[in-house]
Design a protein around this motif. Structure first.
Motif, PDB file in Angstrom:
ATOM      1  N   PHE A  62       0.836  -1.202   0.000  1.00 44.34           N
ATOM      2  CA  PHE A  62       0.000   0.000   0.000  1.00 44.34           C
ATOM      3  C   PHE A  62       0.868   1.248   0.000  1.00 44.34           C
ATOM      4  CE2 PHE A  62      -2.296   3.245   2.476  1.00 44.34           C
ATOM      5  CZ  PHE A  62      -3.361   3.436   1.623  1.00 44.34           C
ATOM      6  N   GLU A  63       0.566   2.169  -0.896  1.00 40.33           N
ATOM      7  CA  GLU A  63       1.278   3.437  -0.964  1.00 40.33           C
ATOM      8  C   GLU A  63       0.286   4.558  -0.672  1.00 40.33           C
ATOM      9  OE1 GLU A  63       4.494   4.009  -1.343  1.00 40.33           O
ATOM     10  OE2 GLU A  63       4.895   1.872  -1.487  1.00 40.33           O
ATOM     11  N   PHE A  64       0.654   5.470   0.183  1.00 39.27           N
ATOM     12  CA  PHE A  64      -0.237   6.561   0.547  1.00 39.27           C
ATOM     13  C   PHE A  64      -0.437   7.535  -0.603  1.00 39.27           C
ATOM     14  CE2 PHE A  64       0.971   4.860   4.599  1.00 39.27           C
ATOM     15  CZ  PHE A  64      -0.212   4.938   5.315  1.00 39.27           C
ATOM     16  N   GLU A  65       0.469   7.554  -1.548  1.00 41.26           N
ATOM     17  CA  GLU A  65       0.320   8.410  -2.718  1.00 41.26           C
ATOM     18  C   GLU A  65      -0.867   7.959  -3.563  1.00 41.26           C
ATOM     19  OE1 GLU A  65       3.346   7.036  -1.858  1.00 41.26           O
ATOM     20  OE2 GLU A  65       4.120   8.873  -0.993  1.00 41.26           O
ATOM     21  N   ASP A  66      -1.261   6.669  -3.429  1.00 43.93           N
ATOM     22  CA  ASP A  66      -2.400   6.158  -4.187  1.00 43.93           C
ATOM     23  C   ASP A  66      -3.716   6.769  -3.707  1.00 43.93           C
ATOM     24  OD1 ASP A  66      -0.657   4.599  -5.590  1.00 43.93           O
ATOM     25  OD2 ASP A  66      -1.076   2.764  -4.456  1.00 43.93           O
ATOM     26  N   LEU A  67      -3.713   7.394  -2.542  1.00 43.77           N
ATOM     27  CA  LEU A  67      -4.921   8.039  -2.039  1.00 43.77           C
ATOM     28  C   LEU A  67      -5.205   9.358  -2.755  1.00 43.77           C
ATOM     29  CD1 LEU A  67      -4.520   7.382   1.773  1.00 43.77           C
ATOM     30  CD2 LEU A  67      -5.924   6.137   0.133  1.00 43.77           C
ATOM     31  N   ASN A  68      -4.221   9.885  -3.464  1.00 45.58           N
ATOM     32  CA  ASN A  68      -4.440  11.065  -4.279  1.00 45.58           C
ATOM     33  C   ASN A  68      -5.388  10.677  -5.414  1.00 45.58           C
ATOM     34  OD1 ASN A  68      -4.343  13.247  -5.992  1.00 45.58           O
ATOM     35  ND2 ASN A  68      -2.119  13.458  -5.907  1.00 45.58           N
ATOM     36  N   PRO A  69      -6.499  11.397  -5.606  1.00 46.87           N
ATOM     37  CA  PRO A  69      -7.472  10.991  -6.628  1.00 46.87           C
ATOM     38  C   PRO A  69      -6.882  10.854  -8.027  1.00 46.87           C
ATOM     39  CG  PRO A  69      -8.397  12.694  -5.231  1.00 46.87           C
ATOM     40  CD  PRO A  69      -6.958  12.544  -4.842  1.00 46.87           C
ATOM     41  N   LYS A  70      -5.992  11.759  -8.422  1.00 48.05           N
ATOM     42  CA  LYS A  70      -5.404  11.666  -9.762  1.00 48.05           C
ATOM     43  C   LYS A  70      -4.576  10.389  -9.897  1.00 48.05           C
ATOM     44  CE  LYS A  70      -5.078  16.567 -10.833  1.00 48.05           C
ATOM     45  NZ  LYS A  70      -4.166  17.669 -11.139  1.00 48.05           N
ATOM     46  N   THR A  71      -3.785  10.078  -8.885  1.00 49.34           N
ATOM     47  CA  THR A  71      -2.966   8.868  -8.923  1.00 49.34           C
ATOM     48  C   THR A  71      -3.848   7.634  -8.914  1.00 49.34           C
ATOM     49  OG1 THR A  71      -1.290  10.048  -7.663  1.00 49.34           O
ATOM     50  CG2 THR A  71      -1.048   7.676  -7.806  1.00 49.34           C
ATOM     51  N   PHE A  72      -4.905   7.643  -8.114  1.00 45.49           N
ATOM     52  CA  PHE A  72      -5.811   6.505  -8.037  1.00 45.49           C
ATOM     53  C   PHE A  72      -6.459   6.242  -9.386  1.00 45.49           C
ATOM     54  CE2 PHE A  72      -9.982   4.647  -7.323  1.00 45.49           C
ATOM     55  CZ  PHE A  72      -9.648   3.559  -6.533  1.00 45.49           C
ATOM     56  N   ILE A  73      -6.950   7.287 -10.034  1.00 42.30           N
ATOM     57  CA  ILE A  73      -7.599   7.120 -11.334  1.00 42.30           C
ATOM     58  C   ILE A  73      -6.595   6.637 -12.364  1.00 42.30           C
ATOM     59  CG2 ILE A  73      -8.657   8.397 -13.241  1.00 42.30           C
ATOM     60  CD1 ILE A  73     -10.102  10.063 -11.109  1.00 42.30           C
ATOM     61  N   ARG A  74      -5.418   7.245 -12.383  1.00 38.08           N
ATOM     62  CA  ARG A  74      -4.413   6.854 -13.369  1.00 38.08           C
ATOM     63  C   ARG A  74      -4.016   5.394 -13.188  1.00 38.08           C
ATOM     64  NH1 ARG A  74      -0.320  10.284 -12.210  1.00 38.08           N
ATOM     65  NH2 ARG A  74      -1.432  11.935 -13.261  1.00 38.08           N
ATOM     66  N   LYS A  75      -3.877   4.961 -11.944  1.00 40.47           N
ATOM     67  CA  LYS A  75      -3.409   3.612 -11.670  1.00 40.47           C
ATOM     68  C   LYS A  75      -4.503   2.572 -11.882  1.00 40.47           C
ATOM     69  CE  LYS A  75      -0.849   1.076  -8.161  1.00 40.47           C
ATOM     70  NZ  LYS A  75      -0.241   1.173  -6.834  1.00 40.47           N
ATOM     71  N   ASN A  76      -5.737   2.849 -11.441  1.00 41.39           N
ATOM     72  CA  ASN A  76      -6.783   1.840 -11.459  1.00 41.39           C
ATOM     73  C   ASN A  76      -7.682   1.886 -12.688  1.00 41.39           C
ATOM     74  OD1 ASN A  76      -6.181   0.593  -8.936  1.00 41.39           O
ATOM     75  ND2 ASN A  76      -6.883   2.464  -7.971  1.00 41.39           N
ATOM     76  N   LEU A  77      -7.982   3.062 -13.192  1.00 41.94           N
ATOM     77  CA  LEU A  77      -8.889   3.153 -14.325  1.00 41.94           C
ATOM     78  C   LEU A  77      -8.167   3.220 -15.658  1.00 41.94           C
ATOM     79  CD1 LEU A  77     -11.573   5.618 -12.959  1.00 41.94           C
ATOM     80  CD2 LEU A  77     -11.657   3.137 -13.056  1.00 41.94           C
ATOM     81  N   MET A  78      -7.022   3.845 -15.678  1.00 41.10           N
ATOM     82  CA  MET A  78      -6.314   4.024 -16.940  1.00 41.10           C
ATOM     83  C   MET A  78      -5.161   3.049 -17.098  1.00 41.10           C
ATOM     84  SD  MET A  78      -6.256   8.098 -17.210  1.00 41.10           S
ATOM     85  CE  MET A  78      -7.695   9.069 -16.931  1.00 41.10           C
ATOM     86  N   ASN A  79      -4.958   2.189 -16.144  1.00 44.98           N
ATOM     87  CA  ASN A  79      -3.929   1.159 -16.166  1.00 44.98           C
ATOM     88  C   ASN A  79      -2.528   1.718 -16.359  1.00 44.98           C
ATOM     89  OD1 ASN A  79      -5.905  -0.822 -15.861  1.00 44.98           O
ATOM     90  ND2 ASN A  79      -6.181  -0.964 -18.075  1.00 44.98           N
ATOM     91  N   GLY A  80      -2.344   3.020 -16.214  1.00 44.13           N
ATOM     92  CA  GLY A  80      -1.025   3.621 -16.292  1.00 44.13           C
ATOM     93  C   GLY A  80      -0.364   3.512 -17.660  1.00 44.13           C
TER      94      GLY A  80
END
Length: 166
Positions: A62-80
């Motif tokens: 778990f990374e706390f940076e993933d709690l940032n909405p932009k990072t969360f969307i980029r990582k989970n919805l856009m697959n990076g």
């Protein structure tokens, strides 16, 4: 540079610090500020480790940076894949066909209207002409159009009243 501070602004801050604290106290103020920043970082790191430990082994990555909405969307919805996820957004847009959805809603409205007409005992052809001419009939009679059930009761009888329903 950092925090959107340009070189000219940084020089202005240094000059202001020298004027406020003086050249003899400035090194002590800088040391105290750096010690405070180190303590805050240490406290933050300890808090993060405590949270990771309390969450358990499932959240070890778990990374706390993933709690940032932009990072969360980029990582989970856009697959990076790409910076803005254009490919995934196009797929999402293509999967949502608004014309098809609106046609389904229109068909559903027609079905509901047919069921309502069947419950009220109105024939579908008569319902269309009644709906179209209701405003003209009401204006000519000076009263609102009366539903079929009320016509069946007669003009003298009031409609049924249910005191529990009101």
């Amino acid at each position: 540079m950092f925090f959107d501070i340009g070189p000219l602004e940084l020089v202005a801050l240094v000059v202001l610090a020298v004027l406020v604290f003086g050249p003899d106290k400035l090194p002590k103020v800088i040391q105290d500020t750096m010690a405070f920043i180190r303590k805050v970082r240490e406290f933050s790191d300890n808090a993060k480790e405590d949270i990771r430990r309390e969450l358990g082994p499932e959240f070890k990555d778990f990374e706390f940076e993933d709690l940032n909405p932009k990072t969360f969307i980029r990582k989970n919805l856009m697959n990076g894949d790409d910076e803005y996820g254009i490919g995934e957004l196009k797929e999402l847009r293509d999967s949502l066909d608004l014309r098809k959805e609106m046609a389904e809603v229109t068909d559903l409205r027609k079905d509901v209207r047919e069921v309502t007409d069947a419950v009220n005992g109105v024939e579908p052809a008569k319902a269309a002409s009644t709906a179209a001419g209701a405003s003209g009939t009401a204006a000519a009679n000076g009263s609102a159009a009366t539903p079929d059930r009320l016509k069946k009761l007669g003009a003298e009888e009031p409609p049924p009243f249910d005191s529990d329903a009101t």
